[in-house]
Design an enzyme around this catalytic site. Structure first.
Site, short mmCIF file in Angstrom:
data_model
loop_
_atom_site.label_atom_id
_atom_site.label_comp_id
_atom_site.label_asym_id
_atom_site.label_seq_id
_atom_site.Cartn_x
_atom_site.Cartn_y
_atom_site.Cartn_z
N LYS A 14 49.70 40.01 43.54
CA LYS A 14 49.91 40.51 44.87
C LYS A 14 49.43 39.45 45.94
O LYS A 14 50.19 39.14 46.99
CB LYS A 14 49.21 41.93 44.95
CG LYS A 14 49.66 42.95 44.41
CD LYS A 14 49.44 44.39 44.81
CE LYS A 14 47.54 44.34 44.59
NZ LYS A 14 47.14 44.40 43.35
N ARG A 89 45.94 52.33 48.88
CA ARG A 89 45.66 52.60 47.48
C ARG A 89 45.45 53.98 46.86
O ARG A 89 45.24 54.14 45.67
CB ARG A 89 44.36 51.81 47.20
CG ARG A 89 44.75 50.34 46.61
CD ARG A 89 43.43 49.43 46.54
NE ARG A 89 43.21 48.54 45.71
CZ ARG A 89 43.34 47.16 45.81
NH1 ARG A 89 43.21 46.93 46.89
NH2 ARG A 89 43.07 46.39 44.79
N ARG A 128 40.77 34.09 36.02
CA ARG A 128 40.63 33.73 37.48
C ARG A 128 39.17 33.72 37.82
O ARG A 128 38.52 33.06 38.48
CB ARG A 128 41.21 34.96 38.35
CG ARG A 128 41.01 34.58 39.93
CD ARG A 128 42.18 35.66 40.74
NE ARG A 128 41.46 36.80 40.59
CZ ARG A 128 42.09 37.83 41.17
NH1 ARG A 128 43.03 37.74 41.89
NH2 ARG A 128 41.43 39.12 41.09
N ARG A 134 34.84 34.96 40.97
CA ARG A 134 34.87 36.33 41.81
C ARG A 134 33.84 37.27 41.27
O ARG A 134 34.24 37.46 39.75
CB ARG A 134 36.45 37.07 41.91
CG ARG A 134 36.86 36.66 43.32
CD ARG A 134 38.26 37.55 43.50
NE ARG A 134 38.25 38.73 43.31
CZ ARG A 134 39.31 39.57 43.42
NH1 ARG A 134 40.25 39.05 44.08
NH2 ARG A 134 39.30 40.78 43.38
N ARG A 145 38.57 48.46 37.06
CA ARG A 145 39.64 48.37 38.24
C ARG A 145 40.96 48.62 37.64
O ARG A 145 41.70 49.34 38.43
CB ARG A 145 39.72 46.69 38.64
CG ARG A 145 38.47 46.52 39.56
CD ARG A 145 38.19 45.09 39.51
NE ARG A 145 39.16 44.19 40.30
CZ ARG A 145 39.58 43.04 40.13
NH1 ARG A 145 38.71 42.26 39.21
NH2 ARG A 145 40.49 42.43 40.89
#
Ligand code: AMP
Length: 207
Positions: A14, A89, A128, A134, A145
């Site tokens: 996204k 969300r 990632r 992160r 998640r």
């Protein structure tokens, strides 16, 4: 003028696609995750409030998120359109966004869902996490998640489908391929409107 929401599970791409579409459509990409992370990094009051939710892969409470988005959408650069990446969300956030837009006399034009298979998503996010460091890209948090998305956000697909705003696009493949699919989905919607215009004009003439 484009008011667009991007839906899709964590890792579907996204953020990347929002930035590419924003450049193309000349509207700002607004990522709630990016705004929260910037606040965490800057040690702001908002950052201190939301940090533990981000670290756990849980959603920030609706009241906090909605207030933040309300402020952001009130900025002049969002007046003529925006791409929302990561908001709404929850069904409560959908209601809130409806209210914000109604107050501004505006409406949502498109909801694009980027789909991808869970194992592929987990693989991408682990990669990632290694590349960007992160704090929520560790395998446990990633699984959480995905679970939170399935429970709280996946139902929004149906909500927007019922409004006739939703188009789903396969998120697997090269970045440019996925962008092309998204653009095609947007153009298709525009084409349908164009097809209907002459008919309305004709009705007006014959009526
Ligand atoms: P993202 O970068 O979109 O994956 O978001 C990262 C994290 O920010 C999420 O796991 C949540 O903790 C938080 N977050 C982002 N957007 C929202 C939202 N609309 N509602 C609640 N929490 C959010």
């Amino acid at each position: 003028m484009t008011r667009l929401v991007l839906l899709g599970p964590p890792g579907a791409g996204k953020g990347t696609q929002a930035a590419l579409l924003a450049a193309r459509l000349q509207v700002p990409a607004i990522s709630t995750g990016d705004i929260f992370r910037a606040n965490v990094a800057g040690r702001t009051e908002l950052g201190l409030t939301v940090e533990r939710y981000l670290d756990a892969g849980e959603y920030v409470p609706d009241s906090v998120t909605n207030a933040m988005v309300r402020d952001r959408l009130a900025q002049p650069d969002a007046a003529d359109g925006f791409i929302l990446d990561g908001y709404p969300r929850t069904t409560e956030q959908v209601r809130e966004l409806d209210g914000m837009l109604a107050e501004a006399g505006a409406q949502l034009e498109h909801v694009l869902e980027i789909t991808a298979d869970t194992d592929e998503l987990v693989r991408r996010l682990v990669a990632r996490g290694r590349a960007q460091g992160r704090s929520d890209d560790t395998e446990d948090v990633i699984r959480n998640r995905q679970r939170v998305y399935a429970e709280q956000t996946a139902p929004l697909v149906q909500v927007y489908a019922e409004r006739g705003l939703l188009r789903s696009v396969d998120g697997l493949g090269e970045v440019a391929e996925v962008t092309a699919r998204l653009v095609a989905a947007l153009e298709h919607v525009v084409d349908l409107r164009e097809v209907q215009l002459p008919r309305t004009a004709q009705d007006a003439v014959s009526g």
